[in-house]
Design a protein around this motif. Structure first.
Motif, PDB file in Angstrom:
ATOM      1  N   GLY A 295       0.820  -1.208   0.000  1.00 21.70           N
ATOM      2  CA  GLY A 295       0.000   0.000   0.000  1.00 21.70           C
ATOM      3  C   GLY A 295       0.855   1.260   0.000  1.00 21.70           C
ATOM      4  O   GLY A 295       0.561   2.236  -0.711  1.00 21.70           O
ATOM      5  N   GLN A 333      -4.053  -4.288  -7.369  1.00 28.17           N
ATOM      6  CA  GLN A 333      -4.484  -4.473  -5.983  1.00 28.17           C
ATOM      7  C   GLN A 333      -5.377  -3.314  -5.565  1.00 28.17           C
ATOM      8  O   GLN A 333      -4.986  -2.146  -5.646  1.00 28.17           O
ATOM      9  CB  GLN A 333      -3.263  -4.555  -5.049  1.00 28.17           C
ATOM     10  N   SER A 334      -6.571  -3.628  -5.116  1.00 32.55           N
ATOM     11  CA  SER A 334      -7.503  -2.574  -4.713  1.00 32.55           C
ATOM     12  C   SER A 334      -7.162  -2.075  -3.314  1.00 32.55           C
ATOM     13  O   SER A 334      -6.629  -2.821  -2.476  1.00 32.55           O
ATOM     14  CB  SER A 334      -8.939  -3.105  -4.736  1.00 32.55           C
ATOM     15  N   TRP A 335      -7.500  -0.820  -3.055  1.00 31.33           N
ATOM     16  CA  TRP A 335      -7.290  -0.284  -1.712  1.00 31.33           C
ATOM     17  C   TRP A 335      -8.141  -1.014  -0.687  1.00 31.33           C
ATOM     18  O   TRP A 335      -7.731  -1.181   0.475  1.00 31.33           O
ATOM     19  CB  TRP A 335      -7.586   1.214  -1.687  1.00 31.33           C
ATOM     20  N   ASP A 336      -9.306  -1.498  -1.092  1.00 30.84           N
ATOM     21  CA  ASP A 336     -10.134  -2.263  -0.156  1.00 30.84           C
ATOM     22  C   ASP A 336      -9.402  -3.521   0.312  1.00 30.84           C
ATOM     23  O   ASP A 336      -9.394  -3.852   1.506  1.00 30.84           O
ATOM     24  CB  ASP A 336     -11.458  -2.652  -0.803  1.00 30.84           C
ATOM     25  N   ASP A 337      -8.781  -4.225  -0.638  1.00 33.54           N
ATOM     26  CA  ASP A 337      -8.038  -5.441  -0.279  1.00 33.54           C
ATOM     27  C   ASP A 337      -6.823  -5.103   0.590  1.00 33.54           C
ATOM     28  O   ASP A 337      -6.524  -5.820   1.557  1.00 33.54           O
ATOM     29  CB  ASP A 337      -7.576  -6.174  -1.538  1.00 33.54           C
ATOM     30  N   GLU A 339      -6.414  -2.555   2.597  1.00 33.61           N
ATOM     31  CA  GLU A 339      -6.865  -2.173   3.931  1.00 33.61           C
ATOM     32  C   GLU A 339      -7.320  -3.394   4.727  1.00 33.61           C
ATOM     33  O   GLU A 339      -6.983  -3.536   5.919  1.00 33.61           O
ATOM     34  CB  GLU A 339      -8.016  -1.165   3.833  1.00 33.61           C
ATOM     35  N   ARG A 340      -8.067  -4.278   4.089  1.00 34.60           N
ATOM     36  CA  ARG A 340      -8.581  -5.453   4.796  1.00 34.60           C
ATOM     37  C   ARG A 340      -7.427  -6.353   5.267  1.00 34.60           C
ATOM     38  O   ARG A 340      -7.409  -6.808   6.413  1.00 34.60           O
ATOM     39  CB  ARG A 340      -9.517  -6.245   3.889  1.00 34.60           C
ATOM     40  N   GLU A 341      -6.480  -6.626   4.397  1.00 36.96           N
ATOM     41  CA  GLU A 341      -5.412  -7.567   4.746  1.00 36.96           C
ATOM     42  C   GLU A 341      -4.401  -6.970   5.716  1.00 36.96           C
ATOM     43  O   GLU A 341      -3.803  -7.686   6.520  1.00 36.96           O
ATOM     44  CB  GLU A 341      -4.692  -8.055   3.477  1.00 36.96           C
ATOM     45  N   THR A 345      -5.542   1.815   7.525  1.00 36.49           N
ATOM     46  CA  THR A 345      -6.340   2.625   6.601  1.00 36.49           C
ATOM     47  C   THR A 345      -5.511   3.092   5.412  1.00 36.49           C
ATOM     48  O   THR A 345      -4.287   3.238   5.495  1.00 36.49           O
ATOM     49  CB  THR A 345      -6.906   3.863   7.318  1.00 36.49           C
ATOM     50  N   ARG A 346      -6.202   3.358   4.325  1.00 37.75           N
ATOM     51  CA  ARG A 346      -5.542   3.892   3.130  1.00 37.75           C
ATOM     52  C   ARG A 346      -4.839   5.205   3.462  1.00 37.75           C
ATOM     53  O   ARG A 346      -3.700   5.432   3.024  1.00 37.75           O
ATOM     54  CB  ARG A 346      -6.576   4.105   2.023  1.00 37.75           C
TER      55      ARG A 346
END
Length: 757
Positions: A295, A333-337, A339-341, A345-346
């Motif tokens: 990220g 890679q999505s920011w949602d993925d 953040e979840r893993e 936070t982004r």
């Protein structure tokens, strides 16, 4: 106020003071009193980690050429005071206590018995260790080794023995006919040896201690300096004072990454305030390091696209390979993925990415929080990807800096403690010593444990350590250990592994590094290698704990002479009499690393054996530093499984590996008990648990093997949801042998799947 389950709001436990300061002084004093340390221990501490003194047997942090007045830390002092105890564990102890009784004692209680003083043999008829002579021990062990298939015998090294004993140990194993040379690195930093080498061509870090004086940003990932390497806090403190941006990435909020009061500073010890260490603290999920580092890198690429001038294009073009494939993977890679893993936070990842994009010289520090995962090598690759973007490897103030544990674990690998024949210059061994080293790959630690559980392991020699307690699947190992025909331990104190005797079992007591090593009227010096690839001389000054102790060199040479044919051509007696001859042999076998060895061991700060990656010479398959795409964003490989927690095993403040000095984990605010599990207050409330309630944890690995640890006290602690933490080795029965880093076979002890029973 209470939640719906009727559980009151919980406050996590913690420690109000800084690392260092008067708390550190008190901790050292308490252990010194418990150890009944001899008066000379204070003189050893005064000279510790200094030119002409003794190198600490605790961690492998660097030894500066211009040391502090006190160049030791709280844990280094504890290790030295523990070594130089006035308590003795002689043959009389075993007259009143059977091995079966002692096996029920804790590590701490066994350690407090004091130093072993005589060679001992196990007598099965009385279930006791009995006094023996060195001559009887060597002759009997040698005869039994000759009767065993050498490829079923394991020579384990704990990571503490100096270069001289380690070099002879490796030669002994190969002369006997095997490469079964596991060591403590297999359980800790083997992921570095393999993963880092794959991406930059070096199995060790590229930084030197001086680089910490020139960096303007430090990414500190998965490592706790307050407990594991407190002397590191001095360069971190100096970096923080000059405005270096320090970012901590770790599941637990560790005091060593928050604030430090230097015991060297009268001002901080009296009226001054502690130094704040970290500018940002990203409390990542266990195994979330790949996601958080990716990220941060994703935002760096965004800044390059938006503003330009962020990447070091010349370095990337000239020195790296695989950038396009990695950038394509990262953009997918999505920011949602992410953040979840990661659990971060982004916005927090972007803030660190913006700081990184501005920094001129960045060091990436990491520890076992990265290496002890199923995808640990991928996590190292993620950190290196980020460093490569701005050319932060191979120049002053920048690089990759893994923090090692045992004082000479890196050095042991340098001089041949490895199961891999391609890491040893076997042609030189043939030419110099007329031997025929075996070329089949031997057993690492996990392979040895697998062979033990299957009944294939027939003999074990341990050069230090408490291996049966340190490995995964501890309960299964304990049941199988005594089935081996031969177990031999070179040791300073009694531990639980010694109390699992094979059919023939021997305890061989050795000197500690701080004691005088007198061979044929000459005081011998030994050498060790620190985390920064510097070689240091070390000499002991204290009187040995007893007249029957022998040095590790003398014991290894004695075993070899009693085992190998007399015409084998290896001058064991000459090596044992004069360690300069061993160093001359090391220089012949490893001329690039140890040129002019004898003259340079007295160099203040040690001599640097070099690192091609530091010179931007990449000994990789492509000939360049490698960008890599991870197999998964989740380093644990667990995914999301309802009811499954990710358990981290770790040390307390009163501990070094399996050596427990006391019942205090001061820096976490926990006292008096090691049978506990730390849990977030939110998870405790959701599970209906109260502080100090006793629970059972069950293993949740998908291998069909039942694992369980009962009687664990629940402690509310500041942890990410879904994660737990507890002490090593008490929770090792929950760690499955089947879960290890895919590249290196390092046990995945920082992401163990468990459930509440």
């Amino acid at each position: 106020m209470a939640d719906d389950a009727g559980i009151p709001d919980l406050e996590p436990v913690g420690y109000d003071g800084p690392v260092g300061g008067w708390g550190s002084m008190k901790g050292m004093a308490q252990v010194g009193r418990k150890a009944h340390a001899e008066p000379g221990a204070l003189d050893t501490l005064r000279k510790q980690n200094k030119h002409g003194g003794t190198m600490c047997t605790s961690c492998a942090w660097g030894k500066p050429p211009n040391p502090h007045v006190a160049e030791f830390c709280e844990n280094g002092a504890k290790a030295t005071l523990w070594d130089l105890t006035g308590d003795r564990c002689g043959p009389d102890l075993f007259l009143d206590r059977s091995v079966s009784e002692l096996a029920t004692w804790s590590e701490y209680d066994l350690e407090r018995l004091g130093r072993l003083t005589h060679p001992l043999r196990y007598d099965a008829a009385t279930d006791r260790y009995l006094e023996t002579s060195w001559e009887e021990a060597f002759a009997a062990i040698g005869a039994e080794l000759r009767a065993l298939d050498p490829k079923a015998v394991t020579f384990y090294a704990s990571g503490k023995a100096a270069l001289e004993a380690s070099f002879l140990y490796g030669l002994f194993a190969r002369a006997l006919g095997h490469n079964n040379l596991p060591d403590s690195s297999n359980m800790c930093h083997e992921t570095t040896s393999i993963g880092l080498k794959q991406v930059i061509g070096s199995p060790v870090g590229t930084c030197t201690l001086e680089d910490f004086d020139h960096c303007d940003m430090i990414l500190h990932v998965g490592q706790n300096p307050g407990t594991n390497s407190p002397r590191m806090l001095h360069p971190l403190q100096e970096a923080a004072k000059r405005g270096c941006c320090i970012v901590a990435i770790n599941p637990l909020r560790e005091k060593g990454l928050l604030e430090f009061a230097s015991p060297q500073s009268p001002w901080q010890m009296t009226v001054g305030s502690p130094t704040e260490i970290s500018d940002r603290y990203l409390q990542v999920r266990p195994g979330g390091d790949i996601a958080v580092l990716s990220g941060i890198a994703k935002h760096v690429l965004h800044l390059e696209d938006a503003e330009g001038g962020v990447l070091d294009h010349d370095f990337v073009a000239q020195h790296t390979d695989g950038l396009d494939d990695w950038m394509a993977w990262l953009r997918d890679q999505s920011w949602d993925d992410l953040e979840r893993e990661s659990g971060i936070t982004r916005a927090a990842m972007e803030a660190v990415g913006a700081s990184y994009a501005r920094a001129k010289a960045v060091i990436g520090v990491y520890g076992m929080g990265i290496t002890q995962h199923v995808h640990g090598a991928d996590a190292i690759g993620a950190l290196v990807n980020l460093l490569l973007l701005r050319g932060n490897i191979g120049r002053q103030g920048a690089g990759c800096s893994p923090v090692r544990g045992h004082s000479n674990v890196q050095g042991q690998r340098t001089v041949g403690i490895t199961e891999k024949p391609d890491l040893v210059p076997n042609d030189r061994l043939r030419d110099l010593f007329g031997m025929s080293p075996p070329m089949e790959e031997g057993w690492n630690t996990n392979a040895f444990v697998a062979a033990l559980l299957e009944g294939r392991a027939q003999g074990f020699i341990g050069l230090g350590g408490n291996l049966a307690r340190a490995v995964p699947d501890q309960d299964r190992v304990a049941e199988a250990w005594g089935r081996m025909p031969l177990t031999v331990h070179v040791a300073t104190r009694l531990n639980r592994t010694h109390l699992m005797p094979g059919r023939s079992s021997w305890l061989l007591p050795c000197l500690v590094r701080a004691e005088q090593d007198l061979q044929q009227g000459v005081y011998q010096q030994v050498t060790i290698e620190d985390s920064f690839s510097h070689i240091h001389g070390s000499i002991g000054a204290r009187q040995p704990a007893g007249p029957h102790l022998r040095s590790e060199v003398a014991i290894v040479a004695g075993l070899a002479m009693a085992t190998l044919p007399e015409d084998a051509g290896l001058p064991w007696a000459g090596w044992a009499a004069d360690y300069r001859r061993i160093r001359a042999a090391i220089e012949q076998v490893y001329p690039d690393d140890f040129a002019d060895f004898e003259r340079r061991i007295d160099q203040p700060g040690g001599f640097y054996r070099g690192n091609p990656a530091r010179e931007r010479q990449w000994q990789t398959e492509s000939g360049k530093a490698q960008f890599t795409c991870p197999e998964s964003l989740d380093a644990t490989g667990l995914g999301e499984r309802p009811g499954i927690y990710r358990l981290i095993t770790l040390r307390s403040n009163d501990q070094f590996n399996t050596t427990v000095y006391g019942m205090s984990d001061r820096l976490r605010g926990i006292e008096g008990d090691r049978m506990l599990v730390m849990m977030s207050p939110a998870d405790m409330a959701a599970e209906g648990l109260r502080p100090d309630q006793r629970i059972t944890l069950d293993g949740a690995a998908d291998d069909g093997i039942a694992r369980s640890v009962a009687g664990l006290r629940v402690v509310p602690y500041d942890l990410p949801r879904g994660s737990l933490a507890g002490y090593f080795p008490e929770l090792n029965p929950l760690s499955p042998l089947s879960r290890a880093d895919k590249a290196s076979d390092t046990p995945a002890a920082k992401g163990i799947p468990v459930r509440l029973a």
